[in-house]
Design an enzyme around this catalytic site. Sequence first.
Site, PDB file in Angstrom:
ATOM      1  CB  SER A 119      -0.823   0.071   1.368  1.00 34.07           C
ATOM      2  OG  SER A 119      -1.691   1.322   1.212  1.00 34.07           O
ATOM      3  CB  SER A 142      -2.436   4.276   2.071  1.00 35.04           C
ATOM      4  OG  SER A 142      -3.640   4.172   0.886  1.00 35.04           O
ATOM      5  CE  LYS A 170     -11.252  -0.715  -1.318  1.00 29.10           C
ATOM      6  NZ  LYS A 170     -10.953  -0.003  -2.774  1.00 29.10           N
ATOM      7  CG  ASP A 201     -12.205   3.274  -3.998  1.00 34.06           C
ATOM      8  OD1 ASP A 201     -11.211   3.748  -3.487  1.00 34.06           O
ATOM      9  OD2 ASP A 201     -12.517   2.154  -3.663  1.00 34.06           O
ATOM     10  CB  THR A 220     -16.911 -13.024 -16.549  1.00 35.36           C
ATOM     11  OG1 THR A 220     -15.792 -13.640 -16.529  1.00 35.36           O
ATOM     12  CG2 THR A 220     -18.015 -14.228 -16.142  1.00 35.36           C
TER      13      THR A 220
HETATM   14  N1  LIG Z   1      -5.561   3.663  -9.320  1.00 30.96           N
HETATM   15  C1  LIG Z   1      -6.364   3.342  -8.225  1.00 30.96           C
HETATM   16  O1  LIG Z   1      -6.295   4.029  -7.306  1.00 30.96           O
HETATM   17  C2  LIG Z   1      -7.119   2.066  -8.383  1.00 30.96           C
HETATM   18  C3  LIG Z   1      -7.995   1.715  -6.948  1.00 30.96           C
HETATM   19  C4  LIG Z   1      -8.617   0.335  -7.073  1.00 30.96           C
HETATM   20  C5  LIG Z   1      -7.942  -0.506  -8.150  1.00 30.96           C
HETATM   21  N2  LIG Z   1      -7.176  -0.167  -9.054  1.00 30.96           N
HETATM   22  C6  LIG Z   1      -6.490  -1.375 -10.134  1.00 30.96           C
HETATM   23  O2  LIG Z   1      -7.736  -1.653 -10.846  1.00 30.96           O
HETATM   24  C7  LIG Z   1      -7.670  -3.163 -11.020  1.00 30.96           C
HETATM   25  C8  LIG Z   1      -8.993  -3.734 -10.912  1.00 30.96           C
HETATM   26  O3  LIG Z   1      -9.259  -3.774  -9.438  1.00 30.96           O
HETATM   27  P1  LIG Z   1     -10.524  -4.663  -8.797  1.00 30.96           P
HETATM   28  O4  LIG Z   1     -10.295  -4.363  -7.395  1.00 30.96           O
HETATM   29  O5  LIG Z   1     -11.964  -4.096  -9.636  1.00 30.96           O
HETATM   30  O6  LIG Z   1     -10.042  -6.087  -9.187  1.00 30.96           O
HETATM   31  P2  LIG Z   1     -11.024  -7.065  -9.685  1.00 30.96           P
HETATM   32  O7  LIG Z   1     -12.397  -7.098  -8.519  1.00 30.96           O
HETATM   33  O8  LIG Z   1     -10.241  -8.478  -9.055  1.00 30.96           O
HETATM   34  O9  LIG Z   1     -11.790  -7.164 -10.995  1.00 30.96           O
HETATM   35  C9  LIG Z   1     -10.692  -7.585 -12.086  1.00 30.96           C
HETATM   36  C10 LIG Z   1     -11.198  -7.252 -13.383  1.00 30.96           C
HETATM   37  O10 LIG Z   1     -10.278  -7.405 -14.596  1.00 30.96           O
HETATM   38  C11 LIG Z   1     -10.875  -8.350 -15.463  1.00 30.96           C
HETATM   39  N3  LIG Z   1      -9.694  -9.381 -15.931  1.00 30.96           N
HETATM   40  C12 LIG Z   1      -9.010  -9.936 -15.300  1.00 30.96           C
HETATM   41  N4  LIG Z   1      -8.168 -10.657 -16.004  1.00 30.96           N
HETATM   42  C13 LIG Z   1      -8.771 -10.473 -17.416  1.00 30.96           C
HETATM   43  C14 LIG Z   1      -8.259 -10.711 -18.651  1.00 30.96           C
HETATM   44  N5  LIG Z   1      -7.203 -11.607 -18.737  1.00 30.96           N
HETATM   45  N6  LIG Z   1      -8.741 -10.059 -19.771  1.00 30.96           N
HETATM   46  C15 LIG Z   1     -10.089  -9.497 -19.450  1.00 30.96           C
HETATM   47  N7  LIG Z   1     -10.392  -9.011 -18.404  1.00 30.96           N
HETATM   48  C16 LIG Z   1      -9.553  -9.482 -17.250  1.00 30.96           C
HETATM   49  C17 LIG Z   1     -11.965  -9.225 -14.604  1.00 30.96           C
HETATM   50  O11 LIG Z   1     -12.829  -9.682 -15.442  1.00 30.96           O
HETATM   51  P3  LIG Z   1     -13.829 -11.337 -15.240  1.00 30.96           P
HETATM   52  O12 LIG Z   1     -14.905 -10.571 -14.454  1.00 30.96           O
HETATM   53  O13 LIG Z   1     -14.027 -11.903 -16.600  1.00 30.96           O
HETATM   54  O14 LIG Z   1     -12.662 -12.107 -14.365  1.00 30.96           O
HETATM   55  C18 LIG Z   1     -12.502  -7.966 -13.669  1.00 30.96           C
HETATM   56  O15 LIG Z   1     -13.422  -7.257 -14.571  1.00 30.96           O
HETATM   57  C19 LIG Z   1      -6.389  -3.404 -10.381  1.00 30.96           C
HETATM   58  O16 LIG Z   1      -5.238  -3.323 -11.240  1.00 30.96           O
HETATM   59  C20 LIG Z   1      -6.118  -2.497  -9.363  1.00 30.96           C
HETATM   60  O17 LIG Z   1      -4.868  -2.476  -8.812  1.00 30.96           O
HETATM   61  C21 LIG Z   1      -6.651   1.119  -8.904  1.00 30.96           C
END
Ligand SMILES: NC(=O)c1ccc[n+]([C@@H]2O[C@H](COP(=O)([O-])OP(=O)(O)OC[C@H]3O[C@@H](n4cnc5c(N)ncnc54)[C@H](OP(=O)(O)O)[C@@H]3O)[C@@H](O)[C@H]2O)c1
Length: 282
Positions: free
Chosen positions: A19, A21, A70, A107, A159
């Site tokens: 993190s 933060s 969360k 967020d 998905t």
């Molecule tokens: N900048 C920031 O402050 C911030 C804040 C929060 C999160 N993030 C980043 O955002 C990203 C997502 O976070 P999350 O918490 O939402 O994760 P999550 O709940 O695990 O969701 C992952 C997403 O990625 C998709 N995915 C995974 N592998 C894939 C592939 N090979 N091809 C296409 N789609 C794929 C999944 O699709 P399926 O449903 O098909 O599995 C799902 O939609 C992470 O990289 C995280 O570090 C950044």
Amino acid sequence: MISGKARVAGVMGWPVGHSRSPRLHGHWLAEYGIDGAYVPLAVPPDRIEQALRALPALGFVGCNVTVPHKEAAFRTVDWVDETARRMGAVNTVIVHADGTLEGRNTDGFGFIGNLKAGAPDWAATAGPAVIIGAGGAARSLVVALADAGVPEIRLVNRTLARARELVADLGGGIQCPITAMAWEERRDALSGAGLVANATTQGMAGQSPLDLDLEALPLDAVVTDIVYTPVDTPLLVAARARGNVTVDGRGMLLHQGRPGFEAWFGRAPVVTDALYRAVFGD
Ligand SMILES: NC(=O)c1ccc[n+]([C@@H]2O[C@H](COP(=O)([O-])OP(=O)(O)OC[C@H]3O[C@@H](n4cnc5c(N)ncnc54)[C@H](OP(=O)(O)O)[C@@H]3O)[C@@H](O)[C@H]2O)c1
């Protein structure tokens, strides 16, 4: 230097070592000369409720909550604000004087704050927003973009069932139409769009680039990626090369921290270049 009267906050996660933060809030505390501390709190999933409930006893002013806590935090706190209620997830907890816990979700605030700072000419009303991904982060983008005033949301996910579930959960609580679209439709989904946001894990270091052909995307659309390791994801590089304005994901983290810091430490913090260097300059 902190005194015995320091206000203390932190971030609960599992794992929490990655993190940024603590760097973020630590920079603001030092910049504003506040007698306070912000610490990493490694809390395993089976102890999150116990850990949150202990905050008042420990004298904490609150905490952030990150992956995977969360939703559990949402169920544990005493009340939540409207945004957290609609999202079913909490990332910021405030301990009130009577010992009760308030949950908020900042967020989406962070996402919009970053977008406005990085693309000041972007207007929510300019066109449909395309969100790629339907995980936890995509949920905050859906609520935030609808609240910002986009006319339509197209939600594309590998998905499809998960995209449909998100639409079923959130669709009734937002002001604009939202459509779940299949992965095979992602190219066509870009037609006429004003914004594209990657909310998948694709493009992260160690993952494949997001497989998205940008040809149908208008050149005046803004492209943003919430992945920030690397800062310049393959999606952003490709979008910039064809002339789209791009916004990287770092500022989402920085801006989401602002409301919590203000509630805990009594000062509205500002996102500056020095903050970017402190948090991301490894
Ligand atoms: N900048 C920031 O402050 C911030 C804040 C929060 C999160 N993030 C980043 O955002 C990203 C997502 O976070 P999350 O918490 O939402 O994760 P999550 O709940 O695990 O969701 C992952 C997403 O990625 C998709 N995915 C995974 N592998 C894939 C592939 N090979 N091809 C296409 N789609 C794929 C999944 O699709 P399926 O449903 O098909 O599995 C799902 O939609 C992470 O990289 C995280 O570090 C950044």
